[in-house]
Design a protein around this motif. Structure first.
Motif, mmCIF file in Angstrom:
data_model
loop_
_atom_site.group_PDB
_atom_site.id
_atom_site.type_symbol
_atom_site.label_atom_id
_atom_site.label_comp_id
_atom_site.label_asym_id
_atom_site.label_seq_id
_atom_site.Cartn_x
_atom_site.Cartn_y
_atom_site.Cartn_z
ATOM 1 N N LEU A 266 1.143 -1.348 -0.201
ATOM 2 C CA LEU A 266 0.259 -0.128 0.049
ATOM 3 C C LEU A 266 0.766 1.299 0.500
ATOM 4 O O LEU A 266 0.539 2.014 -0.697
ATOM 5 N N SER A 267 2.257 1.103 0.817
ATOM 6 C CA SER A 267 2.972 2.369 0.749
ATOM 7 C C SER A 267 3.576 2.374 -0.505
ATOM 8 O O SER A 267 3.939 3.590 -0.495
ATOM 9 N N ASP A 268 3.757 1.048 -1.641
ATOM 10 C CA ASP A 268 4.295 1.684 -2.633
ATOM 11 C C ASP A 268 3.521 2.008 -3.445
ATOM 12 O O ASP A 268 3.754 2.747 -3.823
ATOM 13 N N LEU A 269 2.731 1.692 -3.677
ATOM 14 C CA LEU A 269 1.531 2.276 -4.177
ATOM 15 C C LEU A 269 0.726 3.838 -4.294
ATOM 16 O O LEU A 269 1.078 4.629 -4.759
ATOM 17 N N ARG A 270 0.810 4.052 -2.655
ATOM 18 C CA ARG A 270 0.816 5.503 -2.571
ATOM 19 C C ARG A 270 2.309 5.959 -3.591
ATOM 20 O O ARG A 270 1.879 7.263 -3.424
ATOM 21 N N THR A 271 2.817 6.208 -2.591
ATOM 22 C CA THR A 271 3.974 6.484 -3.358
ATOM 23 C C THR A 271 4.559 6.622 -5.277
ATOM 24 O O THR A 271 4.875 7.963 -5.545
ATOM 25 N N MET A 272 3.831 5.200 -6.209
ATOM 26 C CA MET A 272 3.961 5.665 -6.734
ATOM 27 C C MET A 272 3.052 6.975 -7.371
ATOM 28 O O MET A 272 2.853 7.558 -8.242
ATOM 29 N N LYS A 273 1.673 7.049 -6.645
ATOM 30 C CA LYS A 273 0.663 7.518 -6.939
ATOM 31 C C LYS A 273 1.013 8.995 -7.175
ATOM 32 O O LYS A 273 0.850 9.945 -7.510
ATOM 33 N N GLU A 274 1.866 9.553 -5.617
ATOM 34 C CA GLU A 274 2.454 10.833 -5.792
ATOM 35 C C GLU A 274 3.426 11.028 -6.497
ATOM 36 O O GLU A 274 3.522 12.173 -7.262
#
Length: 89
Positions: free
Chosen positions: A6-14
């Motif tokens: 989930l943190s990877d996905l949030r970083t990718m989205k940012e």
């Protein structure tokens, strides 16, 4: 397919690496003949709930492939049944 937390996905989205659109056309880049060889799968058959004992390594093999392991196990059994039926005169 790539796994991400989930943190990877949030970083990718940012970083703007993920594109999402509710209005995106599904399959817009597929060739015109993409569905020509498609086979209709009948999912309307009822399934019977059973209790089945299988070897632990067999169960772990299917579970290791992710969600839907029981569906995959059923698909393997279905393939076997179809193969056996095609052998019968």
């Amino acid at each position: 397919m790539k796994k991400a937390s989930l943190s990877d996905l949030r970083t990718m989205k940012e970083r703007g690496e993920m594109r999402t659109s509710a209005n995106a056309e599904a399959g817009s880049d597929l060739p015109d003949n993409f569905w020509d060889d498609a086979v209709l799968v009948n999912h309307t058959k009822t399934k019977e709930p059973i209790s089945l004992r299988v070897d632990s390594d067999v169960l772990e093999f299917f579970k290791a492939q992710g969600k839907g392991h029981l569906t995959r196990m059923n698909a393997v059994l279905r393939s076997y049944v179809n193969a056996q039926r095609s052998k019968t005169p």
